[in-house]
Design a protein around this motif. Structure first.
Motif, PDB file in Angstrom:
ATOM      1  N   LYS A 127      60.441  46.567  44.112  1.00 27.30           N
ATOM      2  CA  LYS A 127      59.495  46.140  43.080  1.00 27.30           C
ATOM      3  C   LYS A 127      60.239  45.488  41.912  1.00 27.30           C
ATOM      4  O   LYS A 127      59.779  44.496  41.340  1.00 27.30           O
ATOM      5  CB  LYS A 127      58.668  47.334  42.600  1.00 27.30           C
ATOM      6  CG  LYS A 127      57.613  47.795  43.607  1.00 27.30           C
ATOM      7  CD  LYS A 127      56.778  48.938  43.053  1.00 27.30           C
ATOM      8  CE  LYS A 127      55.648  49.306  44.007  1.00 27.30           C
ATOM      9  NZ  LYS A 127      54.826  50.442  43.500  1.00 27.30           N
ATOM     10  N   GLU A 169      49.691  49.339  51.576  1.00 24.75           N
ATOM     11  CA  GLU A 169      49.925  49.736  50.190  1.00 24.75           C
ATOM     12  C   GLU A 169      50.840  48.768  49.445  1.00 24.75           C
ATOM     13  O   GLU A 169      50.625  48.485  48.261  1.00 24.75           O
ATOM     14  CB  GLU A 169      50.544  51.137  50.158  1.00 24.75           C
ATOM     15  CG  GLU A 169      50.887  51.641  48.779  1.00 24.75           C
ATOM     16  CD  GLU A 169      51.520  53.021  48.779  1.00 24.75           C
ATOM     17  OE1 GLU A 169      52.147  53.383  47.762  1.00 24.75           O
ATOM     18  OE2 GLU A 169      51.390  53.737  49.799  1.00 24.75           O
ATOM     19  N   VAL A 172      50.668  44.199  47.919  1.00 24.09           N
ATOM     20  CA  VAL A 172      50.396  43.706  46.565  1.00 24.09           C
ATOM     21  C   VAL A 172      51.690  43.556  45.769  1.00 24.09           C
ATOM     22  O   VAL A 172      51.743  42.781  44.803  1.00 24.09           O
ATOM     23  CB  VAL A 172      49.401  44.649  45.848  1.00 24.09           C
ATOM     24  CG1 VAL A 172      50.039  46.009  45.555  1.00 24.09           C
ATOM     25  CG2 VAL A 172      48.863  44.018  44.576  1.00 24.09           C
ATOM     26  N   ALA A 173      52.722  44.288  46.163  1.00 21.27           N
ATOM     27  CA  ALA A 173      54.019  44.205  45.488  1.00 21.27           C
ATOM     28  C   ALA A 173      54.954  43.199  46.171  1.00 21.27           C
ATOM     29  O   ALA A 173      56.140  43.145  45.850  1.00 21.27           O
ATOM     30  CB  ALA A 173      54.682  45.577  45.452  1.00 21.27           C
ATOM     31  N   ASN A 174      54.407  42.412  47.109  1.00 18.22           N
ATOM     32  CA  ASN A 174      55.187  41.412  47.837  1.00 18.22           C
ATOM     33  C   ASN A 174      56.287  42.061  48.681  1.00 18.22           C
ATOM     34  O   ASN A 174      57.381  41.518  48.824  1.00 18.22           O
ATOM     35  CB  ASN A 174      55.790  40.368  46.892  1.00 18.22           C
ATOM     36  CG  ASN A 174      56.237  39.105  47.627  1.00 18.22           C
ATOM     37  OD1 ASN A 174      55.700  38.756  48.674  1.00 18.22           O
ATOM     38  ND2 ASN A 174      57.243  38.433  47.084  1.00 18.22           N
TER      39      ASN A 174
END
Length: 242
Positions: A127, A169, A172-174
């Motif tokens: 992240k 999950e 969305v954080a690539n």
């Protein structure tokens, strides 16, 4: 140089398929941390691969050790952007009645818990980096059950399922998460089992090569698979198609 500027951790990488992945990643421009319980072999491999490789001892069943590996990797090379959960263990065929509880617990601890702990440990780093690719090594036994290998089958199905849950999950954080499911691959541990009769079982009429698995792992770790996540990639010479 498909992995230029990437920082990878590969578990169980002192020899075999993990070592093959490490060598190829280095050749493609990555900085690689090799981890294993086999310290002598791991240190020798890192020395062979040069300054872009670092060996750190690791028991994947110990989450605190995994956190330490991630912290040392970041200090040495920068935030982790690739994780290959390659460490695993198998046992000879054994019936449900004869399976020892300690055997079952060891297989689950290494194959299943180790994979989860690896993902949990690297996510904050990925992240921070803004992207990541996680490749979980499962098995054909994570697609179709292996007879008299109920513990191994359970652990490899778990890896497949956790891969999908993590992909949902972490998208969305690539961060992409995929699983690789090798069939019969020729290694030092399996070479003695290969025979013309065995190879006739496979549509391609041969066992797989380690470098062929490495090619797939490289694809999933690189930007070439940028729209692939939550998917199982089978490499079994067509065995599962029968």
């Amino acid at each position: 140089m498909r992995l230029e500027s990437e920082v990878a951790i590969i578990t169980g990488a002192a020899k075999g398929m993990g070592a093959s992945h490490a060598k190829r990643f280095i050749a493609e421009g990555a900085k690689v941390v090799i981890t294993d319980v086999l310290t002598t072999e791991g240190e020798a491999l890192a020395a062979e691969l040069g300054p872009n490789a670092l060996f750190l001892p690791l028991d994947v069943t110990n989450f605190a050790q995994l956190e330490e590996v991630v912290n040392k990797t970041e200090s040495h090379f920068g935030p982790v952007t690739i994780l290959v959960n390659n460490a695993g263990v198998d046992f000879p065929e054994v019936s449900i009645e004869d399976l020892q509880v300690a055997q079952y617990e060891k297989i689950i601890a290494i194959n299943q818990h180790g994979t989860l702990y690896g993902m949990k440990a690297v996510v904050p780093n990925m992240k921070k980096a803004g992207h990541g690719a996680i490749v979980n090594i499962s098995s054909l036994a994570g697609i179709i059950a292996a007879n008299q290998k109920i513990a191994y089958t359970a652990s490899k199905f778990a890896v497949r399922g956790m891969t999908k849950a993590a992909a949902l999950e972490l998208g969305v954080a690539n961060i992409r998460v995929n699983s690789v499911h090798p069939g019969f691959i020729e290694t030092d541990m399996t070479r003695h089992l290969i025979s013309p009769e065995l190879e006739q079982m496979f549509p391609l009429k041969r066992a797989g090569r380690v470098d062929e698995v490495t090619n797939l792992v490289l694809f999933l770790a690189s930007g070439e698979s940028g729209y692939c996540t939550g998917t199982e990639f089978i490499i079994d010479g067509g065995l599962n198609a029968q």
